[in-house]
Write an enzyme that holds these catalytic residues in place. Structure first.
Site, PDB file in Angstrom:
ATOM      1  N   CYS A  75       6.561 -41.485  10.814  1.00 23.70           N
ATOM      2  CA  CYS A  75       7.004 -42.403   9.757  1.00 23.70           C
ATOM      3  C   CYS A  75       6.662 -43.814  10.217  1.00 23.70           C
ATOM      4  O   CYS A  75       7.250 -44.299  11.193  1.00 23.70           O
ATOM      5  CB  CYS A  75       8.506 -42.266   9.511  1.00 23.70           C
ATOM      6  SG  CYS A  75       9.139 -43.449   8.316  1.00 23.70           S
ATOM      7  N   HIS A 169      -1.892 -36.474   4.207  1.00 26.01           N
ATOM      8  CA  HIS A 169      -2.055 -37.422   3.091  1.00 26.01           C
ATOM      9  C   HIS A 169      -3.213 -37.009   2.199  1.00 26.01           C
ATOM     10  O   HIS A 169      -4.245 -36.548   2.697  1.00 26.01           O
ATOM     11  CB  HIS A 169      -2.297 -38.833   3.636  1.00 26.01           C
ATOM     12  CG  HIS A 169      -1.083 -39.414   4.291  1.00 26.01           C
ATOM     13  ND1 HIS A 169      -0.104 -40.119   3.599  1.00 26.01           N
ATOM     14  CD2 HIS A 169      -0.637 -39.342   5.575  1.00 26.01           C
ATOM     15  CE1 HIS A 169       0.860 -40.469   4.442  1.00 26.01           C
ATOM     16  NE2 HIS A 169       0.574 -40.005   5.635  1.00 26.01           N
ATOM     17  N   GLU A 218       6.018 -39.566  -1.751  1.00 28.44           N
ATOM     18  CA  GLU A 218       6.118 -39.013  -0.406  1.00 28.44           C
ATOM     19  C   GLU A 218       6.594 -37.565  -0.384  1.00 28.44           C
ATOM     20  O   GLU A 218       7.491 -37.182  -1.148  1.00 28.44           O
ATOM     21  CB  GLU A 218       7.073 -39.850   0.451  1.00 28.44           C
ATOM     22  CG  GLU A 218       6.536 -41.174   0.901  1.00 28.44           C
ATOM     23  CD  GLU A 218       7.321 -41.739   2.062  1.00 28.44           C
ATOM     24  OE1 GLU A 218       7.850 -40.959   2.865  1.00 28.44           O
ATOM     25  OE2 GLU A 218       7.402 -42.976   2.161  1.00 28.44           O
ATOM     26  N   CYS A 227       5.026 -46.774   2.023  1.00 32.29           N
ATOM     27  CA  CYS A 227       4.837 -45.669   2.960  1.00 32.29           C
ATOM     28  C   CYS A 227       3.854 -46.150   4.020  1.00 32.29           C
ATOM     29  O   CYS A 227       2.684 -46.421   3.705  1.00 32.29           O
ATOM     30  CB  CYS A 227       4.282 -44.445   2.227  1.00 32.29           C
ATOM     31  SG  CYS A 227       3.921 -43.041   3.306  1.00 32.29           S
ATOM     32  N   GLY A 230       1.132 -43.729   4.773  1.00 32.11           N
ATOM     33  CA  GLY A 230       0.338 -43.672   3.542  1.00 32.11           C
ATOM     34  C   GLY A 230      -0.593 -44.855   3.406  1.00 32.11           C
ATOM     35  O   GLY A 230      -1.737 -44.723   2.975  1.00 32.11           O
TER      36      GLY A 230
END
Ligand SMILES: N[C@H](CCC[C@H](N)C(=O)O)C(=O)O
Length: 294
Positions: A75, A169, A218, A227, A230
């Site tokens: 994260c 992703h 997400e 994100c 991301g």
């Protein structure tokens, strides 16, 4: 069980942060889900646990659970909040910090202006490591990368760039993020059968070679205001597809993240992400013991 927590946010991606350096709380999936619940719990996109380093040479371990209670590999926005939390709580004065995540080690560096730069490690493109099942699909070559036709129910084939930042992703190019079908297509892409461990779905709008806008639906949390992984995945894909330069400002709904990546013939340079990390409030909450089933 009564627990203390710190609420934090990084570009609007919000977290419950738990100090487990003096012992594990032993929370169950249902208890993580309770903490993330915006009506019955504290409310957050992810729960971040700060734990003792598992081996010498590292400062801490960083464990992440999504709002749905599932543990995940990485994260990015949380990593920035991690170092801010550790310094604010006096758990360490080291800067940068080296922390263990599921698939590797991150270096987290607080800047004089309060932002944080994270060495996010190199992107991973090998499809089995994302994981993504491309059997029977024909990729479209673009720049020095490819995009894959993903059959989205009721929307036909949508071409996505597929890669991992430790977590999976899928990046879709759109003309306008504000009108993109994030709510409709996000869950369909997140749960697509070709992503055996589901996927984070990024909706990328290119403004120019240094500027993009991004929305991310997400995995395990739904659309978040930002994100971090991301943003890294979208910029890396955009660079390889020939749309972006090596330093890009990513405008998310919760703030701006700056991503830097120098593409090389091996495509294995580390990705650097810089952005904010902000404490919001401290609190205590009783987590129902009856939720502590395995
Ligand atoms: N939902 C992600 C984890 C959190 C990533 C995001 N909050 C970030 O800042 O990178 C996943 O399931 O892989």
């Amino acid at each position: 069980m009564r627990i203390r927590f710190t609420k934090m946010q990084g570009a609007g991606n919000d977290f419950v942060v738990l100090d487990e350096t003096r012992g594990r709380l032993g929370l169950s999936t249902a208890q993580y889900r309770f903490l993330a619940d915006r009506h019955f719990g504290v409310g957050a996109d992810q729960i971040l646990s700060v734990r003792e380093a598992p081996e010498p040479g590292l400062d801490f371990e960083y464990v992440i659970h999504n709002a749905d209670g599932g543990e995940v590999e990485h994260c990015g926005n949380g990593a920035r909040c991690f170092v801010r939390y550790v310094h604010d709580k006096g758990l360490s004065e080291r800067n940068p910090l080296r922390v263990k995540v599921k698939n590797g080690v991150l270096e987290l560096k607080r800047l004089p202006d309060g932002r944080v730069t994270v060495d996010m490690g190199p992107p991973v493109f090998a499809l089995p490591q994302v994981p993504f099942e491309a059997k029977g699909l024909k990729a479209e070559k673009l720049g020095n990368f490819e995009r894959w036709p993903l059959a989205v129910p009721y929307a036909g084939d949508q071409y996505v760039a597929v890669l991992s930042m430790g977590n999976p992703h899928a990046v879709l190019l759109v003309d306008d993020v504000d009108t993109a079908p994030v709510a409709a297509w996000g869950p369909l892409i997140e749960n697509h059968e070709r992503f055996p461990r589901r996927v984070n779905a990024g909706f990328l709008q290119v403004i120019d070679t240094r500027t993009v806008k991004l929305r991310v639906y997400e995995r395990g949390a739904g659309e978040t205001l930002a994100c971090g992984t991301g943003a890294c995945a979208a910029v890396v894909a955009g660079i390889r597809l020939g749309w972006l330069g090596s330093r890009v400002d990513v405008h998310t709904r919760g703030g701006v993240l700056t991503i830097e990546w120098v593409d090389t013939p091996e495509h294995d340079a580390p990705v650097f992400m810089t952005g904010p990390a902000t404490p919001v409030f401290e609190g205590e909450i009783t987590v129902p013991d009856e939720l502590n089933q395995p």
